[in-house]
Write a protein that holds these residues in place. Structure first.
Motif, mmCIF file in Angstrom:
data_model
loop_
_atom_site.group_PDB
_atom_site.id
_atom_site.type_symbol
_atom_site.label_atom_id
_atom_site.label_comp_id
_atom_site.label_asym_id
_atom_site.label_seq_id
_atom_site.Cartn_x
_atom_site.Cartn_y
_atom_site.Cartn_z
ATOM 1 N N PRO A 193 1.133 -1.451 0.069
ATOM 2 C CA PRO A 193 -0.080 0.139 0.013
ATOM 3 C C PRO A 193 0.327 1.524 -0.180
ATOM 4 O O PRO A 193 2.101 1.613 1.154
ATOM 5 C CB PRO A 193 -1.015 0.126 1.020
ATOM 6 C CG PRO A 193 -0.698 -1.422 1.210
ATOM 7 C CD PRO A 193 0.537 -2.275 1.082
ATOM 8 N N GLU A 233 -4.008 8.500 -8.722
ATOM 9 C CA GLU A 233 -4.786 7.435 -7.738
ATOM 10 C C GLU A 233 -4.566 5.622 -8.678
ATOM 11 O O GLU A 233 -3.964 6.281 -9.710
ATOM 12 C CB GLU A 233 -6.513 7.160 -7.618
ATOM 13 C CG GLU A 233 -6.888 8.688 -6.847
ATOM 14 C CD GLU A 233 -6.857 8.375 -5.542
ATOM 15 O OE1 GLU A 233 -6.528 6.815 -5.234
ATOM 16 O OE2 GLU A 233 -7.217 9.335 -4.943
ATOM 17 N N LEU A 281 -2.815 10.911 6.602
ATOM 18 C CA LEU A 281 -1.486 9.530 7.404
ATOM 19 C C LEU A 281 -3.109 8.642 7.809
ATOM 20 O O LEU A 281 -2.404 7.238 8.087
ATOM 21 C CB LEU A 281 -0.879 10.798 7.541
ATOM 22 C CG LEU A 281 0.462 9.423 7.680
ATOM 23 C CD1 LEU A 281 1.323 8.627 6.892
ATOM 24 C CD2 LEU A 281 1.593 10.080 8.551
ATOM 25 N N ARG A 318 -6.351 2.333 8.233
ATOM 26 C CA ARG A 318 -6.905 1.048 7.705
ATOM 27 C C ARG A 318 -5.975 0.162 7.671
ATOM 28 O O ARG A 318 -6.257 -1.338 7.281
ATOM 29 C CB ARG A 318 -7.389 2.304 6.264
ATOM 30 C CG ARG A 318 -8.579 3.086 6.251
ATOM 31 C CD ARG A 318 -9.242 3.456 5.289
ATOM 32 N NE ARG A 318 -8.298 4.042 4.153
ATOM 33 C CZ ARG A 318 -7.851 5.578 4.715
ATOM 34 N NH1 ARG A 318 -9.340 5.714 5.450
ATOM 35 N NH2 ARG A 318 -7.671 6.812 4.050
ATOM 36 N N HIS A 319 -5.345 -0.190 7.576
ATOM 37 C CA HIS A 319 -3.857 -0.721 7.692
ATOM 38 C C HIS A 319 -3.791 -1.704 8.408
ATOM 39 O O HIS A 319 -2.905 -2.897 8.705
ATOM 40 C CB HIS A 319 -2.951 -0.416 6.242
ATOM 41 C CG HIS A 319 -3.026 -0.331 5.322
ATOM 42 N ND1 HIS A 319 -3.264 -1.452 4.302
ATOM 43 C CD2 HIS A 319 -3.468 0.571 4.429
ATOM 44 C CE1 HIS A 319 -3.733 -0.336 3.143
ATOM 45 N NE2 HIS A 319 -3.735 1.091 3.262
ATOM 46 N N TRP A 367 -5.797 6.507 6.646
ATOM 47 C CA TRP A 367 -4.497 5.344 5.996
ATOM 48 C C TRP A 367 -4.126 4.558 6.980
ATOM 49 O O TRP A 367 -3.807 3.031 6.308
ATOM 50 C CB TRP A 367 -3.463 6.605 5.063
ATOM 51 C CG TRP A 367 -2.935 5.280 3.612
ATOM 52 C CD1 TRP A 367 -3.157 4.456 2.908
ATOM 53 C CD2 TRP A 367 -1.672 4.801 4.546
ATOM 54 N NE1 TRP A 367 -2.387 4.078 2.264
ATOM 55 C CE2 TRP A 367 -0.796 3.938 3.152
ATOM 56 C CE3 TRP A 367 0.190 4.948 5.106
ATOM 57 C CZ2 TRP A 367 0.649 3.480 3.535
ATOM 58 C CZ3 TRP A 367 1.278 4.464 4.739
ATOM 59 C CH2 TRP A 367 1.097 4.171 3.873
ATOM 60 N N PHE A 412 0.775 5.480 0.210
ATOM 61 C CA PHE A 412 0.759 7.123 0.495
ATOM 62 C C PHE A 412 0.838 7.819 -0.357
ATOM 63 O O PHE A 412 1.823 8.357 0.207
ATOM 64 C CB PHE A 412 0.059 6.983 2.273
ATOM 65 C CG PHE A 412 -0.711 8.274 2.357
ATOM 66 C CD1 PHE A 412 -2.225 8.506 2.241
ATOM 67 C CD2 PHE A 412 0.397 8.935 3.343
ATOM 68 C CE1 PHE A 412 -2.808 10.052 3.012
ATOM 69 C CE2 PHE A 412 -0.257 10.838 3.656
ATOM 70 C CZ PHE A 412 -1.581 10.884 3.037
ATOM 71 N N ARG A 462 -3.208 2.315 -3.912
ATOM 72 C CA ARG A 462 -2.532 3.839 -3.671
ATOM 73 C C ARG A 462 -3.198 4.893 -3.636
ATOM 74 O O ARG A 462 -4.447 4.495 -4.230
ATOM 75 C CB ARG A 462 -2.088 4.297 -4.796
ATOM 76 C CG ARG A 462 -0.829 5.023 -5.318
ATOM 77 C CD ARG A 462 -0.133 5.517 -6.665
ATOM 78 N NE ARG A 462 0.391 4.988 -6.890
ATOM 79 C CZ ARG A 462 0.634 4.757 -8.545
ATOM 80 N NH1 ARG A 462 0.536 5.741 -9.034
ATOM 81 N NH2 ARG A 462 1.262 4.192 -8.837
ATOM 82 N N GLU A 463 -3.208 5.291 -2.538
ATOM 83 C CA GLU A 463 -3.739 6.514 -1.957
ATOM 84 C C GLU A 463 -3.662 7.865 -2.314
ATOM 85 O O GLU A 463 -2.135 7.449 -1.718
ATOM 86 C CB GLU A 463 -4.783 6.198 -0.165
ATOM 87 C CG GLU A 463 -5.377 7.108 0.110
ATOM 88 C CD GLU A 463 -6.129 6.795 1.210
ATOM 89 O OE1 GLU A 463 -5.889 7.792 2.499
ATOM 90 O OE2 GLU A 463 -6.191 5.674 1.643
#
Length: 201
Positions: A147, A163, A190, A196-197, A193, A149, A167-168
């Protein structure tokens, strides 16, 4: 601050510890002619620490030596990986996230797999040299398999990272390459993100 020997000379490392348990380690590098106290890097540091992430800011050997012109890509990558290897003994099994701004973001992308990183934070990734969109560096960030950011300035002459799956991208309205305009919005994005992980407290 401490020095770490690398094959291309001594690098400098600044480590900030969060309160409580460490959820992850974020190693972050600087831009070509800048340092690890750039506003966007400091915004990331503050937010990451509050989320339980140890932050390691790494200054490349050429900057430690007082030069503003970056070393060749291969030397940057070698020095970066040498520092990460040095830190690995104290990091243990804590997830490693690598990142940087501009040139440092390119280094992080190119070395993410070799470093065993679980994620990448790319600040002002330089998609192409100003006015040279045909010289794309997107393959470097497209190749990352974990992933990512990204923070891009809407008016960055180096381009805006698109995007993509995994990839955010946070685009700061009106911001250029230094990301100063809207820098106060980077932290919350940040942490979202990271959370979320599973890398945030």
């Amino acid at each position: 601050m401490r020095e770490v020997h690398t094959p291309t000379g001594p690098a400098q490392v600044q480590i900030d510890e969060p309160e409580g348990n460490i959820r992850a380690v974020l190693a972050i590098g600087h831009g070509a002619g800048g340092g690890v106290d750039a506003p966007d890097i400091l915004a990331v540091r503050t937010a990451a620490l509050a989320a339980g992430v140890r932050v390691v800011r790494i200054t490349q050997p050429y900057r430690v030596a007082g030069r503003r012109t970056p070393a060749p890509a291969g030397q940057l990558d070698t020095a970066w990986l040498a520092v990460l290897e040095n830190l690995a003994a104290e990091t243990g099994t804590v997830p490693l996230i690598v990142g940087g701004r501009s040139s440092g973001a390119r280094v992080a992308c190119r070395t993410a797999a070799a470093a065993g990183a679980v994620g990448v934070v790319a600040l002002a990734f330089p998609v192409h040299p100003p006015g040279r969109p045909e010289k794309s560096r997107l393959p470097e960030i497209d190749a990352v398999e974990v992933p990512v950011f990204v923070v891009s300035g809407e008016r960055d002459p180096f381009g805006v990272t698109p995007e993509a799956p995994g990839r955010e991208v946070l685009v700061l309205p009106g911001a250029v390459h230094d990301l100063r305009k809207g820098v106060n919005t980077i932290g919350a994005a940040l942490v979202g993100w990271l959370a979320r992980h599973g890398w945030a407290a």
